[in-house]
Enzyme design. Structure first.
Site, mmCIF file in Angstrom:
data_model
loop_
_atom_site.group_PDB
_atom_site.id
_atom_site.type_symbol
_atom_site.label_atom_id
_atom_site.label_comp_id
_atom_site.label_asym_id
_atom_site.label_seq_id
_atom_site.Cartn_x
_atom_site.Cartn_y
_atom_site.Cartn_z
ATOM 1 N N TYR A 1 3.881 9.052 -11.136
ATOM 2 C CA TYR A 1 3.054 8.559 -10.856
ATOM 3 C C TYR A 1 1.922 7.664 -11.639
ATOM 4 C CZ TYR A 1 -0.751 7.950 -6.958
ATOM 5 O OH TYR A 1 -1.742 7.176 -6.064
ATOM 6 N N ASN B 1 1.050 -1.229 -0.337
ATOM 7 C CA ASN B 1 -0.208 -0.034 0.258
ATOM 8 C C ASN B 1 1.143 1.180 -0.049
ATOM 9 O OD1 ASN B 1 -2.478 1.642 1.117
ATOM 10 N ND2 ASN B 1 -1.097 2.484 2.463
HETATM 11 N N1 LIG Z 1 -5.777 8.631 -1.682
HETATM 12 C C1 LIG Z 1 -6.329 8.027 -3.330
HETATM 13 O O1 LIG Z 1 -7.074 9.027 -4.084
HETATM 14 C C2 LIG Z 1 -6.043 7.718 -3.909
HETATM 15 C C3 LIG Z 1 -6.206 6.845 -5.202
HETATM 16 C C4 LIG Z 1 -5.653 5.647 -5.411
HETATM 17 C C5 LIG Z 1 -4.462 5.299 -4.916
HETATM 18 N N2 LIG Z 1 -3.713 5.434 -3.599
HETATM 19 C C6 LIG Z 1 -2.830 4.912 -3.135
HETATM 20 O O2 LIG Z 1 -3.172 4.167 -2.393
HETATM 21 C C7 LIG Z 1 -1.532 3.927 -1.513
HETATM 22 C C8 LIG Z 1 -2.358 4.302 -0.110
HETATM 23 O O3 LIG Z 1 -2.715 6.379 -0.194
HETATM 24 P P1 LIG Z 1 -3.206 7.131 0.980
HETATM 25 O O4 LIG Z 1 -3.884 8.167 0.415
HETATM 26 O O5 LIG Z 1 -3.674 6.464 1.795
HETATM 27 O O6 LIG Z 1 -2.117 8.105 1.056
HETATM 28 P P2 LIG Z 1 -1.456 8.858 2.463
HETATM 29 O O7 LIG Z 1 0.048 9.509 2.050
HETATM 30 O O8 LIG Z 1 -2.571 9.097 3.788
HETATM 31 O O9 LIG Z 1 -0.640 7.678 3.269
HETATM 32 C C9 LIG Z 1 0.810 6.597 2.604
HETATM 33 C C10 LIG Z 1 1.776 6.362 3.617
HETATM 34 O O10 LIG Z 1 2.307 5.707 2.882
HETATM 35 C C11 LIG Z 1 3.769 6.097 4.082
HETATM 36 N N3 LIG Z 1 5.046 5.788 3.252
HETATM 37 C C12 LIG Z 1 4.984 6.952 2.401
HETATM 38 N N4 LIG Z 1 6.581 6.674 2.107
HETATM 39 C C13 LIG Z 1 6.980 5.399 2.516
HETATM 40 C C14 LIG Z 1 8.125 4.731 2.293
HETATM 41 N N5 LIG Z 1 9.645 5.028 1.239
HETATM 42 N N6 LIG Z 1 7.981 3.286 2.782
HETATM 43 C C15 LIG Z 1 6.612 3.140 3.641
HETATM 44 N N7 LIG Z 1 5.969 3.976 3.936
HETATM 45 C C16 LIG Z 1 5.744 4.840 3.038
HETATM 46 C C17 LIG Z 1 3.467 7.444 4.751
HETATM 47 O O11 LIG Z 1 4.809 7.702 6.170
HETATM 48 C C18 LIG Z 1 1.440 7.316 4.515
HETATM 49 O O12 LIG Z 1 1.672 6.639 6.034
HETATM 50 C C19 LIG Z 1 -1.132 4.901 -1.906
HETATM 51 O O13 LIG Z 1 -0.330 3.596 -2.952
HETATM 52 C C20 LIG Z 1 -1.657 5.789 -3.216
HETATM 53 O O14 LIG Z 1 -0.711 5.686 -4.769
HETATM 54 C C21 LIG Z 1 -4.336 6.109 -3.323
#
Ligand SMILES: NC(=O)c1ccc[n+]([C@@H]2O[C@H](COP(=O)([O-])OP(=O)(O)OC[C@H]3O[C@@H](n4cnc5c(N)ncnc54)[C@H](O)[C@@H]3O)[C@@H](O)[C@H]2O)c1
Length: 251
Positions: free
Chosen positions: A158, A94
């Site tokens: 991305y 994730n």
């Molecule tokens: N929020 C959205 O709309 C959305 C949409 C599509 C996909 N995503 C994907 O869902 C996943 C979670 O996103 P989110 O919205 O919860 O984001 P977020 O930024 O709230 O959470 C991401 C988490 O990943 C951690 N992180 C960042 N770099 C890291 C690393 N190198 N090693 C370990 N942990 C790390 C951060 O500290 C954070 O806790 C991501 O892969 C994101 O690309 C999110």
């Protein structure tokens, strides 16, 4: 199976980037169904806080500060989990970041960091975990891709990383199927988290207006699908990608 997600009770589940956002919701939902949840995040404070919160509700947790972009960091976390809990049943890749910008002004480190975390991080964690899953001939891996895999202006880095995750999922799902390991992906649309909170307001409003269900996704909407793909309920699904986006046209 008598109860929903019964097979996930006592399953050892690693969720990367689970200190907050979608990862946290995934970890909490696994814990609700009795899984042993490994909270890992590059941010030590949020990883600890989430693990403590889940433990406070009676959940079984371990927490690690782990940068998915660094293989040594990942291997040491995975080996410690196996030493403590003996196996790994589920990996949820994730952890992810955005570093948006128009391509003509995109710096190489802006490109590289996003690829290193979103794509190579997925490789690192999967490689380390599969060494253990192949011994038990059982396992489920769920990768978090994105609707951006289809191409968003201002997100060349991305979009490339998330399209890469889909190719990786499809190749590995086929390759690991004979070993009893399923590999699938979830492609969320717009989900309300810190990641989307930083999108400029005008653009955010446009994105929200394009969602047929007229609401942003919530982390729990994604978590439910991840649990489905990790459980026996999806035992004949591998190398698949499920769109979870409120009806925005997938490709
Ligand atoms: N929020 C959205 O709309 C959305 C949409 C599509 C996909 N995503 C994907 O869902 C996943 C979670 O996103 P989110 O919205 O919860 O984001 P977020 O930024 O709230 O959470 C991401 C988490 O990943 C951690 N992180 C960042 N770099 C890291 C690393 N190198 N090693 C370990 N942990 C790390 C951060 O500290 C954070 O806790 C991501 O892969 C994101 O690309 C999110």
């Amino acid at each position: 199976m008598k109860y929903l997600f019964e097979d996930l009770k006592d399953a050892v589940v690693i969720v990367t980037g689970s200190g907050r956002g979608i990862g946290k919701a995934i970890a909490e939902l696994f814990a609700e169904y009795g899984s042993k949840v490994v909270i890992t995040d590059i941010d030590e404070a949020t990883a600890k806080a989430t693990a403590e919160e889940i433990a406070g509700k009676g959940g079984q947790t371990l927490s690690y500060t782990c940068d998915v972009a660094k293989m040594e960091s990942v291997e040491s976390m995975v080996n410690d989990v196996v030493a403590k809990w003996g196996k790994i049943d589920v990996l949820v890749n994730n952890a992810g970041i955005t570093m948006d910008g128009m391509f003509l002004r995109m710096k190489s480190d802006q490109w590289q960091r996003v690829i290193d975390i979103n794509l190579t991080g997925t490789y690192n964690c999967t490689f380390a975990v599969v060494q253990h899953m192949r011994k038990t001939k059982k396992g489920a891996i769920v990768n978090i891709s994105s609707i951006a895999a289809h191409g968003n202006p201002g997100q060349a880095n991305y979009s490339a990383s998330k399209a890469g995750v889909i190719g990786f999922t499809k190749a590995l799902g086929k390759e690991l199927a004979p070993f009893g390991i399923r590999v699938n992906a979830v492609a969320p649309g717009f989900v309300q988290t810190a990641m989307t909170d930083k999108i400029p307001e005008k653009l955010r409003e446009q994105m929200l207006a394009a969602i047929p269900m007229r609401r942003p996704g919530q982390p729990i909407d994604i978590a439910r699908v991840v649990l489905f793909l990790a459980s026996e309920l999806s035992s004949y699904i591998t190398a698949a990608v499920i769109d979870v986006n409120g009806g925005i046209a997938g490709l």
